[in-house]
Design a protein around this motif. Structure first.
Motif, PDB file in Angstrom:
ATOM      1  N   ALA A   3      20.455   2.158   9.837  1.00  0.00           N
ATOM      2  CA  ALA A   3      19.264   2.869  10.325  1.00  0.00           C
ATOM      3  C   ALA A   3      18.750   3.816   9.247  1.00  0.00           C
ATOM      4  O   ALA A   3      18.925   5.031   9.314  1.00  0.00           O
ATOM      5  N   MET A   4      18.130   3.227   8.234  1.00  0.00           N
ATOM      6  CA  MET A   4      17.567   4.009   7.119  1.00  0.00           C
ATOM      7  C   MET A   4      16.146   3.497   6.883  1.00  0.00           C
ATOM      8  O   MET A   4      15.773   2.446   7.391  1.00  0.00           O
ATOM      9  N   ALA A   5      15.392   4.229   6.053  1.00  0.00           N
ATOM     10  CA  ALA A   5      14.034   3.831   5.677  1.00  0.00           C
ATOM     11  C   ALA A   5      13.099   3.773   6.878  1.00  0.00           C
ATOM     12  O   ALA A   5      12.316   2.845   7.042  1.00  0.00           O
ATOM     13  N   GLY A   6      13.175   4.793   7.710  1.00  0.00           N
ATOM     14  CA  GLY A   6      12.269   4.887   8.848  1.00  0.00           C
ATOM     15  C   GLY A   6      11.570   6.235   8.899  1.00  0.00           C
ATOM     16  O   GLY A   6      11.282   6.741   9.976  1.00  0.00           O
ATOM     17  N   GLY A   7      11.320   6.815   7.734  1.00  0.00           N
ATOM     18  CA  GLY A   7      10.663   8.127   7.681  1.00  0.00           C
ATOM     19  C   GLY A   7      11.667   9.251   7.815  1.00  0.00           C
ATOM     20  O   GLY A   7      11.766  10.130   6.989  1.00  0.00           O
ATOM     21  N   THR A   8      12.403   9.226   8.900  1.00  0.00           N
ATOM     22  CA  THR A   8      13.521  10.144   9.094  1.00  0.00           C
ATOM     23  C   THR A   8      14.480   9.451  10.053  1.00  0.00           C
ATOM     24  O   THR A   8      14.210   8.346  10.503  1.00  0.00           O
ATOM     25  N   ASN A   9      15.611  10.087  10.346  1.00  0.00           N
ATOM     26  CA  ASN A   9      16.558   9.419  11.244  1.00  0.00           C
ATOM     27  C   ASN A   9      15.952   9.280  12.636  1.00  0.00           C
ATOM     28  O   ASN A   9      15.093  10.047  13.049  1.00  0.00           O
ATOM     29  N   ALA A  29       0.853  -1.194   0.000  1.00  0.00           N
ATOM     30  CA  ALA A  29       0.000   0.000   0.000  1.00  0.00           C
ATOM     31  C   ALA A  29       0.885   1.238   0.000  1.00  0.00           C
ATOM     32  O   ALA A  29       2.056   1.181   0.393  1.00  0.00           O
ATOM     33  N   VAL A  30       0.303   2.351  -0.441  1.00  0.00           N
ATOM     34  CA  VAL A  30       1.052   3.615  -0.461  1.00  0.00           C
ATOM     35  C   VAL A  30       1.315   4.037   0.985  1.00  0.00           C
ATOM     36  O   VAL A  30       0.381   4.166   1.775  1.00  0.00           O
ATOM     37  N   PRO A  31       2.579   4.208   1.361  1.00  0.00           N
ATOM     38  CA  PRO A  31       2.858   4.595   2.747  1.00  0.00           C
ATOM     39  C   PRO A  31       2.443   6.036   3.046  1.00  0.00           C
ATOM     40  O   PRO A  31       2.225   6.832   2.127  1.00  0.00           O
ATOM     41  N   ALA A  32       2.336   6.343   4.329  1.00  0.00           N
ATOM     42  CA  ALA A  32       1.800   7.653   4.749  1.00  0.00           C
ATOM     43  C   ALA A  32       2.682   8.821   4.341  1.00  0.00           C
ATOM     44  O   ALA A  32       2.223   9.967   4.329  1.00  0.00           O
ATOM     45  N   ASP A  33       3.943   8.560   4.007  1.00  0.00           N
ATOM     46  CA  ASP A  33       4.842   9.663   3.642  1.00  0.00           C
ATOM     47  C   ASP A  33       4.934   9.855   2.133  1.00  0.00           C
ATOM     48  O   ASP A  33       5.816  10.557   1.649  1.00  0.00           O
ATOM     49  N   SER A  34       4.051   9.198   1.386  1.00  0.00           N
ATOM     50  CA  SER A  34       4.086   9.259  -0.072  1.00  0.00           C
ATOM     51  C   SER A  34       2.663   9.484  -0.572  1.00  0.00           C
ATOM     52  O   SER A  34       1.713   9.224   0.164  1.00  0.00           O
ATOM     53  N   GLY A  35       2.516   9.933  -1.807  1.00  0.00           N
ATOM     54  CA  GLY A  35       1.160  10.112  -2.309  1.00  0.00           C
ATOM     55  C   GLY A  35       1.114  10.621  -3.735  1.00  0.00           C
ATOM     56  O   GLY A  35       2.087  11.191  -4.253  1.00  0.00           O
ATOM     57  N   ILE A  36      -0.032  10.367  -4.372  1.00  0.00           N
ATOM     58  CA  ILE A  36      -0.312  10.934  -5.696  1.00  0.00           C
ATOM     59  C   ILE A  36      -1.120  12.192  -5.439  1.00  0.00           C
ATOM     60  O   ILE A  36      -2.282  12.119  -5.040  1.00  0.00           O
ATOM     61  N   HIS A  37      -0.513  13.331  -5.632  1.00  0.00           N
ATOM     62  CA  HIS A  37      -1.154  14.591  -5.237  1.00  0.00           C
ATOM     63  C   HIS A  37      -1.976  15.192  -6.371  1.00  0.00           C
ATOM     64  O   HIS A  37      -3.024  15.774  -6.139  1.00  0.00           O
ATOM     65  N   VAL A  38      -1.473  15.069  -7.612  1.00  0.00           N
ATOM     66  CA  VAL A  38      -2.244  15.463  -8.791  1.00  0.00           C
ATOM     67  C   VAL A  38      -2.130  14.293  -9.772  1.00  0.00           C
ATOM     68  O   VAL A  38      -1.056  14.049 -10.318  1.00  0.00           O
ATOM     69  N   PRO A  39      -3.201  13.516  -9.939  1.00  0.00           N
ATOM     70  CA  PRO A  39      -3.112  12.344 -10.820  1.00  0.00           C
ATOM     71  C   PRO A  39      -3.021  12.728 -12.290  1.00  0.00           C
ATOM     72  O   PRO A  39      -3.455  13.832 -12.682  1.00  0.00           O
ATOM     73  N   GLY A  40      -2.465  11.825 -13.080  1.00  0.00           N
ATOM     74  CA  GLY A  40      -2.374  12.081 -14.517  1.00  0.00           C
ATOM     75  C   GLY A  40      -2.169  10.786 -15.273  1.00  0.00           C
ATOM     76  O   GLY A  40      -1.772   9.773 -14.702  1.00  0.00           O
ATOM     77  N   ALA A  41      -2.453  10.832 -16.590  1.00  0.00           N
ATOM     78  CA  ALA A  41      -2.291   9.650 -17.446  1.00  0.00           C
ATOM     79  C   ALA A  41      -1.568  10.059 -18.729  1.00  0.00           C
ATOM     80  O   ALA A  41      -1.360  11.248 -18.979  1.00  0.00           O
ATOM     81  N   GLY A  42      -1.183   9.054 -19.520  1.00  0.00           N
ATOM     82  CA  GLY A  42      -0.496   9.330 -20.786  1.00  0.00           C
ATOM     83  C   GLY A  42       0.869   9.955 -20.564  1.00  0.00           C
ATOM     84  O   GLY A  42       1.300  10.846 -21.300  1.00  0.00           O
ATOM     85  N   LEU A  43       1.578   9.474 -19.558  1.00  0.00           N
ATOM     86  CA  LEU A  43       2.836  10.112 -19.164  1.00  0.00           C
ATOM     87  C   LEU A  43       4.000   9.564 -19.991  1.00  0.00           C
ATOM     88  O   LEU A  43       4.171   8.350 -20.094  1.00  0.00           O
ATOM     89  N   LYS A  44       4.795  10.483 -20.526  1.00  0.00           N
ATOM     90  CA  LYS A  44       5.974  10.081 -21.306  1.00  0.00           C
ATOM     91  C   LYS A  44       7.262  10.637 -20.717  1.00  0.00           C
ATOM     92  O   LYS A  44       8.299   9.991 -20.795  1.00  0.00           O
ATOM     93  N   PHE A  63       2.617  11.729   8.456  1.00  0.00           N
ATOM     94  CA  PHE A  63       3.901  11.233   7.965  1.00  0.00           C
ATOM     95  C   PHE A  63       4.575  10.325   8.992  1.00  0.00           C
ATOM     96  O   PHE A  63       5.247   9.362   8.642  1.00  0.00           O
ATOM     97  N   THR A  64       4.385  10.651  10.256  1.00  0.00           N
ATOM     98  CA  THR A  64       5.099   9.927  11.309  1.00  0.00           C
ATOM     99  C   THR A  64       4.680   8.454  11.397  1.00  0.00           C
ATOM    100  O   THR A  64       5.379   7.672  12.022  1.00  0.00           O
ATOM    101  N   ASP A  65       3.559   8.073  10.756  1.00  0.00           N
ATOM    102  CA  ASP A  65       3.153   6.653  10.746  1.00  0.00           C
ATOM    103  C   ASP A  65       4.287   5.745  10.280  1.00  0.00           C
ATOM    104  O   ASP A  65       4.449   4.640  10.793  1.00  0.00           O
ATOM    105  N   VAL A  66       5.046   6.204   9.268  1.00  0.00           N
ATOM    106  CA  VAL A  66       6.078   5.322   8.714  1.00  0.00           C
ATOM    107  C   VAL A  66       7.264   5.180   9.672  1.00  0.00           C
ATOM    108  O   VAL A  66       8.063   4.256   9.538  1.00  0.00           O
TER     109      VAL A  66
END
Ligand SMILES: [Fe+2]
Ligand SMILES: [Fe+2]
Length: 287
Positions: free
Chosen positions: A198-204, A24-39, A77-80
């Motif tokens: 100690a990486m990939a935890g949202g922040t240090n 699933a999309v984690p809480a610190d990431s997101g599609i803010h303006v969706p779009g299609a036909g991307l090149k 964001f802190t969920d991650v």
């Protein structure tokens, strides 16, 4: 292989999730303006209004930020950050102790994020109609995986921190970076002992998490970055023989981002790097 016009923002995010093994999309990431036909995509570590206007003027179809924007940068964001509990348990920290340490850090980050103008950049993307997403945790998972594997294959507990730094400096993203991995706590002749990446935890994890690692017998912590106040306190209180290696923010983030870009290029998306991503020749083994 798929070519232009078939990619949409869901697929861009989907490729990142697949690569990181997330469902699933984690809480610190997101599609803010969706779009299609991307090149054509413009990627950056940090995206601000300036990069959006450049992207619009230069004919990009989508902008992909790494660091959180919009809902990805809200206090949720802190969920991650709770992922750090699993990382600590892997290193032998008792779960309740790990939870208590991460909770301290989550509290301070929550209050900091609460202050932020979280929708500034996403608002502009909406106004100019430019698809925008931010993908934070997935490439950070890829960076961590890469560094963990490198350490497992090249370092033993007897290797000195100086030897570890040589291995890290040979990573192409590090070799091309102006900031290099540096030892900020401990002596270069110290054996690394047990190494925690100690990486990939949202922040240090900052002082609460890193001091807990040292208490649990971790000899060396690898971190992308650390706040100055946390560093000063950790340095004063770190047990003898303990080491902190700061791998450098931009080169460490670039490891995961480059690997995401390579996957997307395989699917026919033309990707341009900006805003701090350190470009390197594509690795032959795909890791
Ligand atoms: Fe990152
Ligand atoms: Fe980062």
């Amino acid at each position: 292989m798929e070519f232009g016009g078939v990619m949409d923002t869901d697929r861009v995010m989907g490729v990142a999730l697949e690569q990181a093994g997330l469902e699933a999309v984690p809480a610190d990431s997101g599609i803010h303006v969706p779009g299609a036909g991307l090149k054509k995509a413009l990627f950056g570590v940090d995206i601000d209004v300036g990069e959006l206007l450049y992207a619009r003027d230069s004919g990009y179809d989508v902008v992909v930020a790494h660091h959180p924007l919009g809902s990805g940068s809200s206090p949720q964001f802190t969920d991650v950050m709770w992922r750090q509990v699993d990382q600590m348990v892997e290193e032998g920290v008792a779960e309740p102790v790990a939870r208590a340490a991460v909770a301290q850090r989550v509290g301070s980050r929550h209050r900091l994020r609460h202050m932020a103008n979280y929708n500034r950049v996403t608002d502009t993307a909406r106004l100019i109609g430019l698809p925008l997403l931010n993908i934070h945790l997935p490439p950070d998972i890829v960076s961590r995986r890469y560094v963990k594997r490198l350490v497992a294959e090249n370092i033993s507990e007897e290797t000195t921190v100086g030897g570890l730094l040589e291995v890290l400096n040979a990573i192409p993203e590090m070799a091309r970076s102006l900031v290099k991995p540096e030892q900020w706590i401990g002596d270069p002749d110290n054996p690394v002992g047990r190494v925690a990446v100690a990486m990939a935890g949202g922040t240090n994890g900052g002082y609460p998490v890193y001091s807990t690692y040292f208490e649990a017998g971790v000899g060396t912590i690898l971190s992308m970055h650390i706040d100055e106040g946390d560093y000063q306190r950790l340095r004063t209180e770190a047990p003898a023989g303990c080491n902190l290696v700061v791998t450098g923010h931009m080169p460490s983030d670039s490891i995961g981002i480059n690997r995401l870009i390579w996957r997307l290029e395989d699917e026919g998306l033309a990707c341009q790097r900006t805003s701090g991503i350190i470009d390197v020749p594509r690795s032959q083994n795909g890791v």
